[in-house]
Design an enzyme around this catalytic site. Structure first.
Site, PDB file in Angstrom:
ATOM      1  N   ASN A  78     -10.157  -0.470  -0.178  1.00  0.00           N
ATOM      2  CA  ASN A  78      -8.697  -0.373  -0.202  1.00  0.00           C
ATOM      3  C   ASN A  78      -8.172  -1.059  -1.453  1.00  0.00           C
ATOM      4  OD1 ASN A  78      -5.940  -0.614   0.182  1.00  0.00           O
ATOM      5  ND2 ASN A  78      -6.075  -1.264   2.312  1.00  0.00           N
TER       6      ASN A  78
ATOM      7  N   CYS B 296       0.800  -1.222   0.000  1.00  0.00           N
ATOM      8  CA  CYS B 296       0.000   0.000   0.000  1.00  0.00           C
ATOM      9  C   CYS B 296       0.837   1.279   0.000  1.00  0.00           C
ATOM     10  CB  CYS B 296      -0.950  -0.011   1.186  1.00  0.00           C
ATOM     11  SG  CYS B 296      -2.129  -1.376   1.145  1.00  0.00           S
TER      12      CYS B 296
ATOM     13  N   HIS C  51      -3.433   7.232   1.817  1.00  0.00           N
ATOM     14  CA  HIS C  51      -3.829   5.900   1.377  1.00  0.00           C
ATOM     15  C   HIS C  51      -5.205   5.581   1.937  1.00  0.00           C
ATOM     16  CE1 HIS C  51      -4.030   1.658   0.799  1.00  0.00           C
ATOM     17  NE2 HIS C  51      -3.807   1.367   2.061  1.00  0.00           N
TER      18      HIS C  51
END
Length: 330
Positions: free
Chosen positions: A282, A109, A252
């Site tokens: 996500n 990520c 993020h």
């Protein structure tokens, strides 16, 4: 380096929380209250990291006003490649960017932010003139769809930015920091399967393959709300800037509670915190460029805006950057 174009691509199929509750014991209220996620995109037949990355990259090139042949490099941030030997060359071929060197960067990520920072060094050194940075992941292929702790969190997608060399006084990467802590690696993993097959005599060879994603959600949450504000505060201090000079906070997109906690730390009003978690979940390395492109194209992010961004996740890895959006030449 200057940020002059952006693009995004998403799978066609969207799975809502209500849809997911038909498979696992969960419901919309449970998921939203803990994550802020309402739906996620899942790649179907014919949709791959390569196809999504190429589509996002093409959109970024078009916005920048570039041809694929103008590119010197394609840097693909992904942790779910179509080919473990590298998916970026496939993207290069799909775009027809015959003059570009292409390779993958893996940092989960944090991958897009790490890739953008890496690309900036090639541009600053004069080694490259035009670079396409893409964040793309298809984590749906590595989920246990019977594990509600993880399957509700992740989605598929791709986002891209076009970067070009520029004079130092116009550099859009105002400041950056990158961090890793491998001692906490076990908090979030997509680990190799520990399986062997007989080979010769008493020898055996390991069988390839990976286990589904495993995560200690509480530890990852505590890590993020501690480290992300710290790295952004360090960037602001080192740059002589204050939080009220920021136009946008672009983190993020992992959990809305994390976004809220970081925003509260810097007294950032809700309307200046960029979030599309409710629609996409996500998407790992894709979350930051997906959100960036959405905000650029709907007019929220404009020429000259200052953005504080942070990526964080598996590794454990994290980092931050202060970015100034320039946009395409008029």
């Amino acid at each position: 380096m200057a940020l002059v174009g952006s693009g995004r691509a998403l799978p066609a199929a969207s799975i809502s929380n209500d849809d997911l509750s038909q498979r696992v014991t969960t419901d919309d209220a449970w998921i939203r209250s803990r994550t802020g996620i309402g739906a996620r995109r899942v790649a179907g037949p014919g949709e791959t990291v390569t196809s999504l990355a190429a589509a996002a990259g093409l959109a970024a090139l078009e916005q920048a006003g570039w041809r694929p042949a103008d590119l010197d490099m394609i840097l693909l941030a992904t942790s779910s490649p179509d080919d473990l030997f590298g998916t970026a060359p496939r993207v290069q071929a799909a775009l027809g960017a015959s003059n570009a060197v292409a390779f993958d960067l893996t940092a989960a990520c944090s991958g897009f932010l790490f890739a953008l920072i890496t690309a900036a060094q090639y541009l600053r050194s004069g080694a490259m003139e035009r670079v396409l940075v893409i964040g793309a992941d298809q984590l749906s292929r590595w989920l246990d769809w019977d594990d509600r702790r993880t399957c509700v969190l992740f989605g598929d997608g791709a986002g891209a930015v076009a970067l070009e060399a520029c004079p130092a006084e116009e550099d859009g990467l105002v400041a950056f920091r990158m961090r890793s802590d491998g001692s906490r690696n076990g908090c979030l993993t997509l680990a190799q399967v520990d399986r062997h097959q007989p080979l010769l005599g008493g020898l055996s060879a390991q069988v390839g393959g990976f286990s589904p994603i495993q995560m200690n959600g509480q530890e990852v949450y505590k890590f993020a709300v501690r480290e992300v504000p710290a790295v952004l505060a360090e960037l602001l201090q080192s740059s002589g800037l204050t939080a009220d000079q920021l136009d946008w906070l672009l983190l993020h997109q992992a959990n809305q509670r994390i976004l809220n906690a970081v925003a509260e730390r810097f007294s950032m009003p809700h309307e200046r915190v960029l979030s599309n978690l409710a629609s996409y979940g996500n998407t790992s390395a894709a979350t930051i460029p997906l959100m960036l492109d959405e905000a650029v194209r709907d007019g929220r992010i404009r020429n000259g805006h200052l953005i504080a961004s942070s990526g964080f996740g598996a590794g454990l890895s994290w980092g931050g950057a202060l970015l100034r959006w320039r946009g395409p030449a008029a």
